[in-house]
Scaffold this motif. Structure first.
Motif, mmCIF file in Angstrom:
data_model
loop_
_atom_site.group_PDB
_atom_site.id
_atom_site.type_symbol
_atom_site.label_atom_id
_atom_site.label_comp_id
_atom_site.label_asym_id
_atom_site.label_seq_id
_atom_site.Cartn_x
_atom_site.Cartn_y
_atom_site.Cartn_z
ATOM 1 N N SER A 102 0.817 -1.215 0.000
ATOM 2 C CA SER A 102 0.000 0.000 0.000
ATOM 3 C C SER A 102 0.851 1.265 0.000
ATOM 4 N N GLY A 103 2.164 1.099 -0.193
ATOM 5 C CA GLY A 103 3.037 2.256 -0.298
ATOM 6 C C GLY A 103 3.703 2.673 0.995
ATOM 7 N N TRP A 104 3.530 1.898 2.070
ATOM 8 C CA TRP A 104 4.182 2.240 3.331
ATOM 9 C C TRP A 104 5.687 2.028 3.200
ATOM 10 N N SER A 105 6.445 2.863 3.879
ATOM 11 C CA SER A 105 7.893 2.712 3.890
ATOM 12 C C SER A 105 8.298 1.543 4.781
ATOM 13 N N TYR A 106 9.541 1.102 4.599
ATOM 14 C CA TYR A 106 10.048 0.010 5.442
ATOM 15 C C TYR A 106 10.033 0.417 6.915
ATOM 16 N N ALA A 107 10.373 1.672 7.196
ATOM 17 C CA ALA A 107 10.388 2.149 8.582
ATOM 18 C C ALA A 107 8.985 2.129 9.179
ATOM 19 N N GLY A 108 8.004 2.526 8.375
ATOM 20 C CA GLY A 108 6.625 2.533 8.861
ATOM 21 C C GLY A 108 6.113 1.134 9.153
ATOM 22 N N VAL A 109 6.374 0.196 8.246
ATOM 23 C CA VAL A 109 5.958 -1.189 8.458
ATOM 24 C C VAL A 109 6.676 -1.780 9.668
ATOM 25 N N SER A 110 7.946 -1.442 9.821
ATOM 26 C CA SER A 110 8.725 -1.938 10.960
ATOM 27 C C SER A 110 8.138 -1.454 12.279
ATOM 28 N N LEU A 111 7.758 -0.178 12.328
ATOM 29 C CA LEU A 111 7.192 0.381 13.554
ATOM 30 C C LEU A 111 5.889 -0.314 13.912
#
Length: 211
Positions: A102-111
């Motif tokens: 859905s376009g989330w960044s790796y950092a966002g998914v990690s959090l």
């Protein structure tokens, strides 16, 4: 009666350790879809588990000291909430898996992944100090109390790891494995409430395994 409480609680801690390792392995596989399989993702997931256990241990110690009359009921509630999380985890982690697409960044998914793991592992971490203090009231030996509980919990964890790799993944898959772990938590909750009821019938006296 006293020995029955002792045995029931040791059984629950064995089963709880088994469920915890099933969750760890299953949730790692879920999160690999969103985070990828590399040293960074493995480190992130394992560190989140350890952080949650540590936070839960501190919180559980505080609760055990400040709410002594409710230790078993709080332990039962912890297992109940773990069961709820376990039953809902296939849906929860499917949402996390979809974030990358859905376009989330790796950092966002990690959090989000860290937060999803921290909540249940914090609950898991609470259980050891709750039971350790309860046992120590009877044994008056913190080493014996902690040792006995660690032994059964670690034995259960080892069995859960073997069961997951050798049988559950082969025959059941991720979703059913998570639901089995949740069912184990629910059984633990029932056993703990039974032990609490016996404790109440004994007039609230602390059991003594040596009786």
């Amino acid at each position: 009666m006293n020995n029955l409480i002792h045995r029931l609680l040791l059984v629950t801690f064995f089963l709880s350790g088994c469920a915890a390792l099933i969750y760890q392995i299953v949730w790692q596989r879920y999160l690999f879809t969103g985070l990828g399989v590399d040293i960074d993702s493995v480190t992130l997931i394992v560190s989140s588990f350890m952080l949650g256990i540590g936070i839960g241990g501190a919180l559980g110690g505080w609760v055990a000291d400040n709410i002594p009359d409710q230790r078993l009921k709080i332990y039962a509630a912890a297992e109940f909430f773990l069961a709820l999380i376990g039953f809902s985890s296939p849906w929860l982690f499917s949402v996390i898996q979809s974030l990358s697409g859905s376009g989330w960044s790796y950092a966002g998914v990690s959090l989000v992944s860290v937060l999803a793991v921290l909540v249940p592992t914090t609950i898991m971490g609470m259980t050891l100090p709750l039971l350790t203090v309860y046992f120590n009231d009877a044994l008056q030996n913190i080493g014996a109390s902690t040792g006995a509980l660690y032994f059964f919990n670690t034995l259960g964890a080892a069995f859960g790891a073997w069961l997951t790799v050798e049988w559950l993944f082969v025959s059941w898959g991720l979703d059913q494995s998570a639901q089995l772990a949740a069912s184990i938590n629910l059984c633990c909750c029932i056993l703990i409430l039974s032990a609490s009821k016996i404790h109440h019938l004994l007039g609230g006296t602390v059991f003594c395994p040596k009786d």
